[in-house]
Each structure stands twice: as C-alpha cells, then as structure tokens.
Design a protein around this motif. Structure first.
Motif, short mmCIF file in Angstrom:
data_model
loop_
_atom_site.label_atom_id
_atom_site.label_comp_id
_atom_site.label_asym_id
_atom_site.label_seq_id
_atom_site.Cartn_x
_atom_site.Cartn_y
_atom_site.Cartn_z
N GLN A 1 0.77 -1.21 0.15
CA GLN A 1 0.08 0.12 0.05
C GLN A 1 0.79 1.33 0.01
OE1 GLN A 1 -3.44 0.28 0.05
NE2 GLN A 1 -3.29 -1.93 -0.33
N LEU A 2 0.74 2.19 -1.15
CA LEU A 2 1.76 3.29 -1.20
C LEU A 2 0.61 4.34 -0.61
CD1 LEU A 2 4.30 4.03 -3.98
CD2 LEU A 2 2.60 5.76 -3.18
N THR A 3 1.21 5.16 0.30
CA THR A 3 0.48 6.29 0.72
C THR A 3 1.01 7.85 0.20
OG1 THR A 3 2.01 6.39 2.54
CG2 THR A 3 0.09 5.29 3.05
N TYR A 4 0.12 8.42 -0.23
CA TYR A 4 0.42 9.42 -0.89
C TYR A 4 -0.60 10.81 -0.60
CZ TYR A 4 -3.69 9.02 -3.91
OH TYR A 4 -5.02 8.57 -4.43
N ARG A 5 0.03 11.84 -1.01
CA ARG A 5 -0.95 13.26 -0.73
C ARG A 5 -0.96 14.01 -2.11
NH1 ARG A 5 0.67 16.30 4.73
NH2 ARG A 5 -0.90 17.52 4.17
N ASP A 6 -2.19 14.46 -2.59
CA ASP A 6 -2.45 15.11 -3.90
C ASP A 6 -3.09 16.39 -3.41
OD1 ASP A 6 -3.36 15.72 -6.33
OD2 ASP A 6 -3.74 13.82 -6.90
N THR A 7 -2.17 17.59 -3.68
CA THR A 7 -2.78 18.71 -3.23
C THR A 7 -2.58 19.79 -4.43
OG1 THR A 7 -1.34 18.28 -1.31
CG2 THR A 7 -2.02 20.48 -1.65
N GLY A 8 -3.72 20.64 -4.40
CA GLY A 8 -3.61 21.55 -5.47
C GLY A 8 -4.08 21.07 -6.73
N SER A 9 -4.16 22.04 -7.65
CA SER A 9 -4.71 21.52 -9.36
C SER A 9 -3.49 22.51 -10.31
CB SER A 9 -6.01 22.17 -9.42
OG SER A 9 -6.23 23.40 -9.32
N GLU B 1 1.24 6.48 -13.37
CA GLU B 1 0.40 5.88 -13.91
C GLU B 1 -1.04 5.73 -13.32
OE1 GLU B 1 3.29 3.22 -16.81
OE2 GLU B 1 2.51 2.44 -14.74
N ALA B 2 -1.21 5.32 -12.18
CA ALA B 2 -2.50 5.29 -11.47
C ALA B 2 -3.12 6.44 -11.36
CB ALA B 2 -1.95 4.79 -10.00
N LEU B 3 -2.43 7.70 -11.16
CA LEU B 3 -3.20 9.07 -11.01
C LEU B 3 -3.10 9.76 -12.37
CD1 LEU B 3 -1.05 10.48 -7.87
CD2 LEU B 3 -3.29 9.32 -7.90
N ASP B 4 -2.77 9.08 -13.42
CA ASP B 4 -2.90 9.62 -14.66
C ASP B 4 -2.34 10.85 -15.15
OD1 ASP B 4 -3.82 9.40 -17.36
OD2 ASP B 4 -5.57 9.98 -17.15
N ILE B 5 -1.12 11.34 -14.44
CA ILE B 5 -0.61 12.61 -14.51
C ILE B 5 0.47 12.57 -15.36
CG2 ILE B 5 -1.35 13.20 -12.33
CD1 ILE B 5 1.48 12.52 -11.32
N ALA B 6 0.86 11.62 -16.45
CA ALA B 6 2.05 11.57 -17.24
C ALA B 6 1.65 12.45 -18.43
CB ALA B 6 2.07 9.99 -17.70
N PRO B 7 2.69 13.06 -19.12
CA PRO B 7 4.10 13.40 -18.53
C PRO B 7 4.07 14.55 -17.38
CG PRO B 7 3.96 14.48 -20.59
CD PRO B 7 2.58 13.67 -20.30
N CYS B 8 4.79 14.16 -16.24
CA CYS B 8 4.58 15.17 -15.13
C CYS B 8 6.10 15.63 -14.87
CB CYS B 8 4.07 14.81 -14.03
SG CYS B 8 4.79 13.43 -13.17
N GLN C 1 7.61 23.47 0.71
CA GLN C 1 7.71 23.46 -0.92
C GLN C 1 6.17 23.29 -1.52
OE1 GLN C 1 10.47 21.62 0.61
NE2 GLN C 1 11.49 23.62 0.07
N VAL C 2 5.45 22.44 -0.58
CA VAL C 2 4.00 22.31 -1.40
C VAL C 2 3.18 23.32 -1.35
CG1 VAL C 2 1.92 20.92 -1.05
CG2 VAL C 2 4.19 19.85 -1.03
N PRO C 3 3.22 24.18 -0.17
CA PRO C 3 2.40 25.35 -0.16
C PRO C 3 2.79 26.57 -1.36
CG PRO C 3 3.13 24.98 2.10
CD PRO C 3 3.80 24.13 1.00
N VAL C 4 4.05 26.68 -1.43
CA VAL C 4 4.43 27.58 -2.72
C VAL C 4 4.04 26.96 -3.88
CG1 VAL C 4 6.64 28.59 -3.51
CG2 VAL C 4 6.38 28.54 -1.19
N LEU C 5 4.42 25.65 -4.31
CA LEU C 5 3.97 25.29 -5.40
C LEU C 5 2.51 25.15 -5.80
CD1 LEU C 5 6.73 22.21 -5.61
CD2 LEU C 5 6.78 24.37 -7.20
N THR C 6 1.79 24.99 -4.95
CA THR C 6 0.40 24.86 -5.07
C THR C 6 -0.02 26.36 -5.37
OG1 THR C 6 -0.18 24.92 -2.83
CG2 THR C 6 -0.08 22.82 -3.83
N ALA C 7 0.65 27.30 -4.62
CA ALA C 7 -0.10 28.68 -4.68
C ALA C 7 0.51 29.25 -6.10
CB ALA C 7 0.64 29.54 -3.79
N ALA C 8 1.59 28.56 -6.72
CA ALA C 8 1.83 28.99 -8.12
C ALA C 8 1.18 28.32 -9.08
CB ALA C 8 3.51 28.88 -8.29
N GLY C 9 0.02 27.51 -8.89
CA GLY C 9 -0.77 27.03 -9.72
C GLY C 9 -0.41 25.59 -10.31
N HIS C 10 0.39 24.62 -9.26
CA HIS C 10 0.66 23.45 -9.62
C HIS C 10 -0.25 22.33 -8.74
CE1 HIS C 10 4.11 24.17 -12.16
NE2 HIS C 10 4.36 25.14 -11.29
#
Length: 267
Positions: A10-18, A80-87, A39-48
């Motif tokens: 079981q791989l645990t993950y977090r998916d934040t922002g859009s 692949e599971a999150l269908d975000i390729a290429p990222c 890092q995450v707050p700044v990257l999500t604020a920048a639209g990632h």
C-alpha cells in the motif's frame, strides 16, 4: 492519507492543488510530508498540482527486502495510477537517484526533472560514511539519540547556521526525537554506496536541472557539477548557506529554483 495498492504494498500519498502536476520524491529515511513544510504550499500557490508520497522503507511495516528498481517501479506506478503523465518530477538525495532512474527507464512519464542534493556515483568519503553506517547496523550498535543528532547536524546542515545558538539547539532537539532507523530505512541505506551511473545518465533525454547545496558534504557541489555534465543539456545551480537539508535550511531559495525551472517549461 489515501493509499493505493502498488507492487504488492500500500503506497500512501497526498495529492494537493490543481494545475500542472509535479511529483516530489523525498530522500532516505524521510516521509513525503517533509515537502509540505515549505515546498508544497509555494508550488500549489503558483498553480501546480503536487503529489508527495512515502518511499518504500519509510512506513513502520515496510520490510528490508527491496531494490532501487522497486523504488522506481513504485514511482512509475503512482504516476500511471493518478494519470498525470507526463509530469515534472523533483527528487532530493535518494529521491534524486530515483528520479534519474525513472527518467531513464520510463521517459514517457516525465517531461522535466530536478535533481537536488544529487550525485552520479559515490566518492571516497561518501563510500566510507556509508560502509561505516552498515558496520554499525551489522554489529547491532545503536547510537545514543543525542550523539546521533550531533552526527546528523554535522553531516546534513550548513556550518554557517551553527552561530545561531538557539536555532542549532532546535535542530538538535528535532534530530534527537527521530527514532533510530528501522529495517526499511536500513534497506534504503543499503542501496549505497552508489555505483557509477554517469555513463548511463548520458542517455537521459528529459530536460534536467541539478540543484546543489554549497555546504553539502554528502552530495557536494563538485558531485552536482559532474552529474550535470553527464546529463545532456542539464543545467546546474548552487544554493549558498545550506547543507544536505537545503530544502529545509534555505526553502525560499530552493522554491525559487524549482519555480524558475518549472515555469520555463511553459514559457
């Protein structure tokens, strides 16, 4: 955190922002949540859209039986599971090694990579430190927490910060509270010393930016320059005033480096 079954675990993950997806891969012994401090707050604020996860070996129930190939397969499977390729993929230390191998084995999954606190091979000092740690584990020696904290400060922080007495005490307190490495983390560390991968990395076609930390004794700037020279077209940046944990010591500079490189992809 959500979990997804991948490669028998079981791989645990977090998916934040859009927005444009960015996957962040942490180094040895650290959970993906470490990225969420700065890092995450700044990257999500920048639209990632930012995906973080726990590498195999970090969870308390992870065994010590896995390879670098397993870590790369976990990462590829999550993309692949999150269908975000290429990222875009950003890795630090062990995470940088996973990122580079991912770009080699699964180039269709990535369109841009950042290798932080990275190297293309172990040098004499890195090899000696790694083998010394292996010997401690093989002999069943557990260092006292305070001594372990001091060693971590000396090897992973910048000496430039030691003049701040209270800040150093705070770092030592944090390091002392960390539990000794379990079997999973020891398995991560057994992936080192790192073999010479410089020749292999000449086949990386993905745009690459190497970020080194000026006072890093584990992955010094010379190793970063050597790595960047091996990857065709790679750029290299040295951030002053920080050691191996530069993403925690100099987060504003690290975030700027990440955003500059990621934003260049859309310009």
């Amino acid at each position: 955190m959500p979990a997804i079954p991948l490669n028998g675990r079981q791989l645990t993950y977090r998916d934040t922002g859009s927005g444009a997806p960015v996957m962040l891969i942490m180094g040895s012994g650290a959970a993906g949540s470490a990225w969420h401090l700065h890092q995450v707050p700044v990257l999500t604020a920048a639209g990632h859209r930012v995906i973080t996860f726990d590498n195999r070996g970090v969870q308390s129930d992870d065994t010590g039986d896995f390879t670098m190939g397993d870590l790369v397969a976990d990462t590829a499977g999550l993309i692949e599971a999150l269908d975000i390729a290429p990222c875009a993929v950003v890795g630090t230390s062990l995470g940088a090694r996973i990122t580079a191998e991912l770009a080699l084995e699964h180039p269709h999954l990535v369109h841009r990579i950042v290798l932080m606190a990275a190297r293309g091979r172990s040098d004499a000092l890195h090899t000696a430190l790694t083998l010394a740690e292996h010997e401690l584990h093989e002999r069943g020696i557990v260092l006292p927490p305070r001594y372990r904290a001091v060693i971590k400060a000396l090897t992973e922080l910048s000496p430039s910060g030691f003049a701040d007495h209270q800040a150093l005490i705070d770092w030592l307190d944090v390091f002392e509270l960390a539990p000794p490495p379990g079997p999973g983390v020891r398995a991560q560390r057994r992936l080192y010393p790192m073999p010479d991968r410089l020749a292999a990395y000449r086949d990386i076609k993905t745009p690459c930016h190497v970020v080194a930390f000026a006072d890093d004794v584990i992955a010094p700037p010379a190793a970063a320059r050597e790595l960047a020279a091996a990857v065709p077209g790679a750029s290299c940046e040295i951030i002053e005033g920080c050691g191996h944990l530069g993403y925690l010591e100099r987060p504003a500079a690290v975030n700027r480096a990440l955003l500059d490189f990621l934003e260049a992809a859309s310009s």
